[in-house]
Design a protein around this motif. Structure first.
Motif, PDB file in Angstrom:
ATOM      1  N   VAL A  26       0.842  -1.209   0.000  1.00  0.00           N
ATOM      2  CA  VAL A  26       0.000   0.000   0.000  1.00  0.00           C
ATOM      3  C   VAL A  26       0.872   1.253   0.000  1.00  0.00           C
ATOM      4  N   MET A  27       1.778   1.360   0.969  1.00  0.00           N
ATOM      5  CA  MET A  27       2.607   2.555   1.066  1.00  0.00           C
ATOM      6  C   MET A  27       3.729   2.554   0.029  1.00  0.00           C
ATOM      7  N   GLY A  28       4.347   1.388  -0.209  1.00  0.00           N
ATOM      8  CA  GLY A  28       5.500   1.327  -1.101  1.00  0.00           C
ATOM      9  C   GLY A  28       5.164   1.256  -2.578  1.00  0.00           C
ATOM     10  N   GLN A  29       4.071   0.545  -2.931  1.00  0.00           N
ATOM     11  CA  GLN A  29       3.757   0.337  -4.344  1.00  0.00           C
ATOM     12  C   GLN A  29       2.447   0.984  -4.775  1.00  0.00           C
ATOM     13  N   GLY A  30       1.752   1.610  -3.844  1.00  0.00           N
ATOM     14  CA  GLY A  30       0.522   2.303  -4.197  1.00  0.00           C
ATOM     15  C   GLY A  30      -0.667   1.401  -4.484  1.00  0.00           C
ATOM     16  N   VAL A  31      -0.626   0.165  -4.005  1.00  0.00           N
ATOM     17  CA  VAL A  31      -1.771  -0.727  -4.174  1.00  0.00           C
ATOM     18  C   VAL A  31      -2.896  -0.237  -3.259  1.00  0.00           C
ATOM     19  N   PRO A  32      -4.114  -0.087  -3.771  1.00  0.00           N
ATOM     20  CA  PRO A  32      -5.211   0.333  -2.903  1.00  0.00           C
ATOM     21  C   PRO A  32      -5.414  -0.650  -1.746  1.00  0.00           C
ATOM     22  N   ALA A  33      -5.612  -0.125  -0.549  1.00  0.00           N
ATOM     23  CA  ALA A  33      -5.787  -0.974   0.635  1.00  0.00           C
ATOM     24  C   ALA A  33      -6.953  -1.936   0.452  1.00  0.00           C
ATOM     25  N   THR A  34      -7.965  -1.530  -0.293  1.00  0.00           N
ATOM     26  CA  THR A  34      -9.118  -2.397  -0.511  1.00  0.00           C
ATOM     27  C   THR A  34      -8.766  -3.607  -1.369  1.00  0.00           C
ATOM     28  N   LEU A  35      -7.743  -3.501  -2.212  1.00  0.00           N
ATOM     29  CA  LEU A  35      -7.268  -4.657  -2.976  1.00  0.00           C
ATOM     30  C   LEU A  35      -6.302  -5.512  -2.160  1.00  0.00           C
ATOM     31  N   GLU A  36      -5.479  -4.859  -1.379  1.00  0.00           N
ATOM     32  CA  GLU A  36      -4.468  -5.568  -0.595  1.00  0.00           C
ATOM     33  C   GLU A  36      -5.126  -6.435   0.484  1.00  0.00           C
ATOM     34  N   ASN A  37      -6.119  -5.899   1.157  1.00  0.00           N
ATOM     35  CA  ASN A  37      -6.813  -6.645   2.213  1.00  0.00           C
ATOM     36  C   ASN A  37      -8.114  -7.183   1.640  1.00  0.00           C
ATOM     37  N   ASP A  38      -8.200  -8.496   1.487  1.00  0.00           N
ATOM     38  CA  ASP A  38      -9.419  -9.073   0.908  1.00  0.00           C
ATOM     39  C   ASP A  38     -10.034 -10.077   1.887  1.00  0.00           C
ATOM     40  N   ASN A  39     -11.155 -10.646   1.495  1.00  0.00           N
ATOM     41  CA  ASN A  39     -11.856 -11.586   2.369  1.00  0.00           C
ATOM     42  C   ASN A  39     -11.053 -12.844   2.653  1.00  0.00           C
ATOM     43  N   HIS A  40     -10.137 -13.198   1.758  1.00  0.00           N
ATOM     44  CA  HIS A  40      -9.336 -14.407   1.978  1.00  0.00           C
ATOM     45  C   HIS A  40      -8.480 -14.293   3.234  1.00  0.00           C
ATOM     46  N   ASP A  41      -8.091 -13.067   3.602  1.00  0.00           N
ATOM     47  CA  ASP A  41      -7.285 -12.889   4.814  1.00  0.00           C
ATOM     48  C   ASP A  41      -8.000 -13.442   6.042  1.00  0.00           C
ATOM     49  N   ARG A  42      -9.306 -13.288   6.061  1.00  0.00           N
ATOM     50  CA  ARG A  42     -10.081 -13.683   7.241  1.00  0.00           C
ATOM     51  C   ARG A  42     -10.723 -15.058   7.112  1.00  0.00           C
ATOM     52  N   THR A  43     -10.741 -15.610   5.900  1.00  0.00           N
ATOM     53  CA  THR A  43     -11.482 -16.849   5.727  1.00  0.00           C
ATOM     54  C   THR A  43     -10.579 -18.054   5.450  1.00  0.00           C
ATOM     55  N   ASP A  44      -9.968 -18.125   4.274  1.00  0.00           N
ATOM     56  CA  ASP A  44      -9.312 -19.365   3.869  1.00  0.00           C
ATOM     57  C   ASP A  44      -7.805 -19.298   3.665  1.00  0.00           C
ATOM     58  N   ALA A  45      -7.185 -18.150   3.845  1.00  0.00           N
ATOM     59  CA  ALA A  45      -5.734 -18.055   3.631  1.00  0.00           C
ATOM     60  C   ALA A  45      -4.965 -18.522   4.868  1.00  0.00           C
ATOM     61  N   ARG A  46      -3.819 -19.143   4.606  1.00  0.00           N
ATOM     62  CA  ARG A  46      -2.889 -19.506   5.673  1.00  0.00           C
ATOM     63  C   ARG A  46      -1.746 -18.499   5.604  1.00  0.00           C
TER      64      ARG A  46
END
Length: 144
Positions: A26-46
């Protein structure tokens, strides 16, 4: 002692991983925070965290199952710790767990252009055409 990487089981380590990802993407590459943090973080990602030899949080990654196999994602190493084998420690920890849990799954990722040589050194090959994700050029890469 080299860097270590491990699967996250503690909320403080998860917070450190999310902070690393926010710093790099987000800060280094300008990726929107809404793209960086997705539902997979809370559901199925390890999730994984890498620490330097003296214990500093230095890198983060995650993986998840998809309809196409196992997708490795969100590999991030803080700039000050790059070229110190942090990424390799993360990749080895992730791949060891994937092999243990899903030994027959296809393993793939979407690599930014500058990361392609790193993944090629670790047994991945480019597949298909270049594409953009979050305004950053990528190639799909598959583990041989």
């Amino acid at each position: 002692m080299p860097a270590t990487a491990f699967r996250i089981t503690d909320l403080r380590d998860l917070d450190a991983a999310f902070t690393i990802r926010e710093t790099v993407f987000v800060m280094g590459q300008g990726v929107p925070a809404t793209l960086e943090n997705d539902n997979h973080d809370r559901t199925d990602a390890r999730h994984y965290l890498a620490r330097t030899a003296d214990g500093m949080p230095a890198g983060a990654a995650r993986w998840r199952e998809t309809d196409h196999g196992v997708k490795l994602e969100r590999f991030a190493v803080l700039e000050v710790f790059r070229n110190q084998e942090i990424g390799a420690a993360l990749l080895h920890a992730v791949l060891a767990d994937v092999q243990a849990e899903l030994p027959d799954a296809e393993v793939y990722l979407n690599a930014q252009l500058r990361a392609i040589p790193f993944y090629e050194r670790h047994g991945f090959r480019k597949e298909g055409e270049m594409f953009e994700e979050a305004n950053i050029q990528h190639y799909k890469m598959v583990l041989e």
